[in-house]
Design an enzyme around this catalytic site. Structure first.
Site, mmCIF file in Angstrom:
data_model
loop_
_atom_site.group_PDB
_atom_site.id
_atom_site.type_symbol
_atom_site.label_atom_id
_atom_site.label_comp_id
_atom_site.label_asym_id
_atom_site.label_seq_id
_atom_site.Cartn_x
_atom_site.Cartn_y
_atom_site.Cartn_z
ATOM 1 N N SER A 111 0.417 -1.751 0.179
ATOM 2 C CA SER A 111 -0.198 0.196 0.311
ATOM 3 C C SER A 111 0.860 1.214 0.495
ATOM 4 O O SER A 111 1.903 1.210 0.632
ATOM 5 C CB SER A 111 -0.980 0.301 1.669
ATOM 6 O OG SER A 111 -1.590 1.096 1.981
ATOM 7 N N GLY A 112 0.132 2.409 -0.927
ATOM 8 C CA GLY A 112 1.519 3.298 -0.860
ATOM 9 C C GLY A 112 0.608 4.401 0.286
ATOM 10 O O GLY A 112 1.465 4.942 0.876
ATOM 11 N N TRP A 113 -0.487 4.306 0.986
ATOM 12 C CA TRP A 113 -0.283 4.106 2.133
ATOM 13 C C TRP A 113 0.305 3.911 3.261
ATOM 14 O O TRP A 113 0.743 5.364 3.899
ATOM 15 C CB TRP A 113 -1.763 4.370 2.446
ATOM 16 C CG TRP A 113 -2.866 4.763 3.480
ATOM 17 C CD1 TRP A 113 -4.128 6.549 3.073
ATOM 18 C CD2 TRP A 113 -2.861 5.638 5.132
ATOM 19 N NE1 TRP A 113 -4.053 6.503 4.837
ATOM 20 C CE2 TRP A 113 -3.643 5.823 5.144
ATOM 21 C CE3 TRP A 113 -2.072 4.564 5.867
ATOM 22 C CZ2 TRP A 113 -3.678 6.696 6.641
ATOM 23 C CZ3 TRP A 113 -1.270 4.450 7.173
ATOM 24 C CH2 TRP A 113 -2.413 5.776 7.126
ATOM 25 N N CYS A 143 -6.064 10.767 -0.610
ATOM 26 C CA CYS A 143 -6.356 8.914 -0.724
ATOM 27 C C CYS A 143 -7.866 8.829 -1.415
ATOM 28 O O CYS A 143 -8.426 10.206 -0.875
ATOM 29 C CB CYS A 143 -6.457 8.549 0.912
ATOM 30 S SG CYS A 143 -7.267 7.180 1.893
ATOM 31 N N SER A 179 -11.944 -1.305 2.493
ATOM 32 C CA SER A 179 -10.648 -0.480 2.368
ATOM 33 C C SER A 179 -11.587 -0.201 4.155
ATOM 34 O O SER A 179 -12.620 -0.416 4.029
ATOM 35 C CB SER A 179 -11.516 1.196 2.059
ATOM 36 O OG SER A 179 -10.910 2.054 3.151
ATOM 37 N N PRO A 180 -10.638 -0.004 4.710
ATOM 38 C CA PRO A 180 -11.018 -0.457 6.345
ATOM 39 C C PRO A 180 -11.536 1.601 6.922
ATOM 40 O O PRO A 180 -11.247 1.647 7.902
ATOM 41 C CB PRO A 180 -9.059 0.013 7.068
ATOM 42 C CG PRO A 180 -8.107 0.281 5.771
ATOM 43 C CD PRO A 180 -8.958 -0.490 4.894
ATOM 44 N N SER A 181 -11.411 2.329 5.703
ATOM 45 C CA SER A 181 -11.804 3.750 5.488
ATOM 46 C C SER A 181 -13.586 3.143 5.892
ATOM 47 O O SER A 181 -13.887 3.776 6.149
ATOM 48 C CB SER A 181 -12.090 4.529 4.851
ATOM 49 O OG SER A 181 -9.978 4.724 4.742
#
Length: 540
Positions: free
Chosen positions: A99-101, A208, A427-429
């Site tokens: 992941s880039g994040w 993001c 996503s965990p978002s």
């Protein structure tokens, strides 16, 4: 200057060209469009042929996803932080995600943490891929050495994992123009990536996928990025997978109106009495206004501007006019204008309504020069259909884990490209507890798989799982001392037979000892795993 046999030089070139043409006839490329020739690709190769491990991994990944897509099943994984996590993931999952994040927050090549704005150096994510791929190679060697030196009658008791799970990595927006995209692709291939994904945001304003303020580039610009990835991979002779991500579902801005395929989703002002927003804001600044005053001026302008898509402006004009058969006229317009440029849509609208409809996409432009844009699921479908001939998989970033929306997107893409493989960000978002029941969570991945989402991933599960166990252990350790380590870490490790409980062996100490013994004739007084090693305490 060395003399050259031109006939031999040309012969080798033509042989290489024919080899590339033959390569491109493989079923792997049956849906891939290349706007360049084999001659152009070979001319950009050097004379030394390099075989990249990335190619082996890419072929492996393609086989996995082909099988998953055809069976309507799923390869699913999550973002891996570091080698310890990698060696546990490979036991259960058939791909690895970088992941880039996560890299931005924990592994920038400058060591400066940052949110997911892709403002870290472009070698950051490739470096993380390299760390993980080198770990894969090492643990694969370690395992092979242990197995091959174990007698066959006892070998079944030795672990036999596939450490070489294909790695898919985050290329963000490509970190610049097309040459940057090609250089970034080269880095990923050299580091061992099997696939990369690239999104259709503008590089300087990248956010993001679950942040606000996303700015898109035109469809044609993102297609150029995908072509650049494929061209660079072809130059290097690899089957690297290219995944096209679109952030258009929630985007509100776009850099340019140059591509007619974007026109239906651009927003314009329908109030001819207002001056352009930017002119108004510049004048307000020059008069000494700032901060909240400027925001109030912009909010007032937006409220009066009647900002909408051109199609909606036409529909409103018809509904507010004295036309007969309004519904028929609206359908006639929408059918005729679908897929057309704004200038063509204007001509169609005038032919139906008899008037020039005021609609100005320049008037609401932002201070950064961006055009206002209305995204959505159908907007994402429009982009995905355009990207499909240039991408191995397509991913629509979304705000919620919405099965109905995922189906709408998949159906829209497959209506044009039924063979298109799809990817999905679990996503965990998302607030998963609020989004669906536990029973729905249990089946969500499989249900998406039936729609063609053959590769799914939790971007930041590595980050979150590390934070959770670290918080749990640190809290307990502060209160209970070594009891916390025994109960929360070591005993569960031993019960689950996690290989890292004997961390010296996990780290490859036996392999290194055997290597030393090999070069010293079988005698070494400094063997790391010799008499006195504390891991003997864990032998059963």
């Amino acid at each position: 200057m060395a003399s050259t046999n031109f006939d031999l030089e040309d012969q080798k070139y033509l042989e290489d060209v024919n080899a590339v043409k033959q390569w491109w006839t493989d079923s792997r490329w049956r849906y891939t469009k290349r706007p360049f020739t084999a001659e152009q690709i070979v001319a950009k190769r050097g004379t030394l042929k390099i075989e990249y491990p990335s190619n082996t991994q890419a072929k492996k990944l393609w086989k996995i996803l082909e099988e998953r897509f055809n069976d309507k099943t799923v390869s699913y994984t999550y973002g891996c932080l570091e080698p310890t996590m990698l060696t546990q993931m490979i036991k259960y999952l058939d791909t690895i995600y970088v992941s880039g994040w996560q890299s931005s927050s924990t592994a920038s090549s400058t060591d400066e943490p940052s949110p997911d704005l892709a403002d870290y150096p472009m070698n950051t994510v490739p470096n993380k891929v390299n760390q993980l791929f080198m770990a894969q190679l090492f643990h694969d060697r370690k395992q092979r050495e242990e197995r091959i030196t174990t007698p066959r009658e006892k070998r079944s008791s030795v672990q036999n994992y596939d450490y070489l799970r294909p790695i898919i990595a985050d290329a963000d927006t490509g970190h610049g123009g097309l040459t940057a995209v090609m250089k970034l692709t080269k880095l990923f291939v050299e580091r061992g990536a099997a696939g990369i994904h690239i999104e259709d945001q503008a590089p300087g304003t990248k956010k993001c996928g679950h942040m606000a303020g996303k700015v898109l580039v035109p469809i044609s610009e993102h297609i150029n990025r995908l072509v650049a990835i494929r061209a660079q991979a072809d130059i290097m002779g690899t089957d690297l997978l290219a995944i096209a991500r679109t952030d258009s579902e929630a985007a509100t801005l776009i850099t340019s109106t140059i591509d007619y395929r974007d026109h239906a989703y651009l927003l314009g002002s329908t109030n001819p009495s207002l001056q352009p927003l930017n002119d108004l804001m510049v004048a307000a600044e020059q008069s000494g206004k700032s901060g909240e005053q400027l925001q109030a001026i912009e909010d007032s302008w937006i409220a009066q501007a009647g900002i909408k898509k051109f199609d909606d402006a036409v529909i409103d004009t018809i509904n507010q006019g004295s036309f007969a058969n309004k519904k028929e006229l609206i359908n006639r317009y929408l059918t005729a204008a679908k897929g057309k440029s704004n200038s063509e849509a204007r001509a169609i609208a005038k032919g139906i309504t008899g008037m020039d409809i005021y609609w100005n996409w320049d008037a609401p432009r932002t201070r950064g020069g961006f055009y206002r844009y209305q995204g959505g699921t159908q907007c994402a479908v429009n982009r995905a259909v355009a990207y499909a001939p240039f991408a191995d998989l397509i991913w629509m970033e979304s705000k919620l884990p919405d099965y109905k929306q995922a189906k709408e997107f998949a159906d829209g893409v497959h209506a044009v490209w039924p063979e298109q493989k799809l990817a999905y960000n679990l996503s965990p978002s998302f607030n998963w507890k609020a989004a669906m029941s536990k029973e729905e969570q249990l089946t969500y991945i499989k249900r998406l798989g039936k729609l063609g989402y053959c590769w799914q991933f939790i971007t930041l599960a590595g980050l979150h799982s590390t934070a959770l166990i670290s918080d749990q252990f640190a809290s307990a350790y502060a209160k209970q001392g070594m009891r916390a380590y025994g109960e929360l870490i070591q005993e569960p490790e031993m019960e689950r037979k996690v290989d890292i409980v004997t961390h010296q062996k996990w780290s490859g100490a036996n392999l290194i000892d055997h290597s030393l013994a090999m070069v010293t004739g079988g005698i070494s007084s400094t063997a790391a795993m010799g008499k006195g090693v504390t891991e003997d305490q864990f032998k059963s």
